[in-house]
Design an enzyme around this catalytic site. Structure first.
Site, PDB file in Angstrom:
ATOM      1  N   SER A 122      93.087  69.642  30.466  1.00  0.00           N
ATOM      2  CA  SER A 122      91.765  69.030  30.347  1.00  0.00           C
ATOM      3  C   SER A 122      90.988  69.693  29.214  1.00  0.00           C
ATOM      4  O   SER A 122      91.431  69.677  28.067  1.00  0.00           O
ATOM      5  CB  SER A 122      91.040  69.105  31.695  1.00  0.00           C
ATOM      6  OG  SER A 122      89.933  68.230  31.724  1.00  0.00           O
ATOM      7  N   ASP A 171      93.531  57.613  33.549  1.00  0.00           N
ATOM      8  CA  ASP A 171      92.734  58.818  33.787  1.00  0.00           C
ATOM      9  C   ASP A 171      91.262  58.431  33.925  1.00  0.00           C
ATOM     10  O   ASP A 171      90.669  57.903  32.976  1.00  0.00           O
ATOM     11  CB  ASP A 171      92.925  59.794  32.619  1.00  0.00           C
ATOM     12  CG  ASP A 171      92.333  61.169  32.868  1.00  0.00           C
ATOM     13  OD1 ASP A 171      91.249  61.247  33.471  1.00  0.00           O
ATOM     14  OD2 ASP A 171      92.948  62.165  32.437  1.00  0.00           O
ATOM     15  N   HIS A 176      93.696  61.975  36.623  1.00  0.00           N
ATOM     16  CA  HIS A 176      93.345  63.139  35.811  1.00  0.00           C
ATOM     17  C   HIS A 176      94.016  64.380  36.383  1.00  0.00           C
ATOM     18  O   HIS A 176      93.692  64.838  37.477  1.00  0.00           O
ATOM     19  CB  HIS A 176      91.828  63.341  35.790  1.00  0.00           C
ATOM     20  CG  HIS A 176      91.393  64.448  34.875  1.00  0.00           C
ATOM     21  ND1 HIS A 176      91.532  64.371  33.504  1.00  0.00           N
ATOM     22  CD2 HIS A 176      90.854  65.676  35.127  1.00  0.00           C
ATOM     23  CE1 HIS A 176      91.074  65.475  32.952  1.00  0.00           C
ATOM     24  NE2 HIS A 176      90.675  66.303  33.909  1.00  0.00           N
TER      25      HIS A 176
END
Length: 346
Positions: free
Chosen positions: A144, A272, A300
């Protein structure tokens, strides 16, 4: 579809394909026990970051090393961190997670925090590992926010200037402005509120103690209702940017993928909920050193598959396969399907 894009082989279990289910599942599934050794790494500017070394560590000084960078407000307690450190250690690698400033057990010293384009601390850590373990092959993985940071780092400093054999970028918000907008809509607001609450809880005591050179006070902080508003009022001015838009433009790594010279695997799910769809169509064609594997599903940092009669992490399995391929002793960087390139050419 350009040559750098490939279909990931992730397949979600029946009934568990929804992107929000995939995103939240890792938080409720059993996780490996995190056995770690903590280290304070002093930084050149007088601040520090906290490292978590997976235990037990290999006895050989030339054992390969995985260095992991977590996401926004992540830590060694994040499910993906435990999974990835555990799988690397199981392969005989030395595995370490770097907490971004203030994300470990202790608040950092200086009047600053961390952000998506903050590459200096990661670069310092990799340099220190190069001095400690000069013969060890090193691979970095970022998840991320940490993935965007890592992609930016390897674009700016990769190839011959960074002691890494490869990089793995996972579920990264490579267009920060578009991702901030996506998180402010629909069900994604749940994730935004969670992240924003964590950021505020950490920042509020520092503002109350007047430790930070910011115009905003505790009451103004409490009133911020989006990550974009937070970045505009806190992240940007604290780190030398002229507002959120300037920060997003200068820190987003997506436009830099064409400049990456280091072998880099990018793993991403097109559903996502933190990202707009068709994210990679926004960027220039990645360089030949970049392999983008896109899954239709996965959420995600989710990628939960059914394996061995139970839910399991495809992400950990895919990373393990890549680490094994890159650790081959013949000097070749291997991708699925038999493609190889020489490390000396990367």
């Amino acid at each position: 579809m350009v040559d750098s894009w490939h279909a990931a082989d992730f397949r979600p279990p029946a009934g568990l394909a929804n992107r929000h289910v995939q995103t939240l599942l890792p938080r409720v599934l059993p996780l490996p026990v995190a056995r770690t050794r903590q280290e304070i790494l002093e930084l050149p500017d007088g601040d520090f970051v906290e490292l978590a070394w997976s235990q037990p560590e290999p006895s050989s000084a030339d054992a390969p090393i995985l260095v992991l960078f977590h996401g926004l407000e992540g830590s060694i307690e994040s499910p993906y961190a435990r999974e990835l450190l555990n799988v690397a250690a199981g392969l005989g690698w030395r595995a370490v997670l770097m907490h971004f400033r203030g994300c470990g057990e202790h608040p950092n010293r200086l009047p600053r925090a961390y952000h998506s384009g903050d590459t200096a601390d990661a670069c310092w850590l990799i340099g220190q590992l190069s001095h400690r373990y000069p013969e060890a092959m090193k691979v970095a993985a970022g998840v991320s926010l940490g993935g965007n940071m890592l992609a930016k780092l390897v674009a700016e400093r990769g190839g011959q200037d960074l002691d890494l054999a490869g990089a793995i970028v996972i579920s990264a918000p490579l267009d920060l402005a578009a991702c901030a907008d996506t998180l402010s809509q629909g069900f994604a607001r749940v994730y935004e509120r969670h992240l924003l609450g964590s950021l505020k809880r950490k920042m509020a005591p520092r503002l109350a103690r007047d430790e930070l050179p910011l115009a905003i006070g505790p009451e103004g902080l409490a009133a911020l209702d989006s990550l974009r508003a937070y970045d505009d009022a806190v992240t940007a001015p604290l780190h030398g940017f002229d507002g959120a838009e300037d920060y997003y433009r200068r820190a987003s790594a997506g436009p830099l993928l064409a400049e990456v010279a280091l072998p880099t695997l990018v793993l991403h799910a097109d559903d996502d909920p933190f990202m707009p769809p068709a994210l990679f169509e926004r960027f220039p064609t990645p360089s030949a050193a970049v392999r983008v594997e896109l899954a239709r599903r996965g959420g995600h940092v989710g990628f939960v598959e059914w394996r061995g009669g139970r839910p399991s992490s495809w992400l950990a399995r895919r990373v393990a396969c890549q680490l094994e391929a890159w650790a081959a002793p013949d000097g070749l960087v291997r991708w699925p399907g038999g493609q190889t390139i020489s490390r000396s050419d990367s």
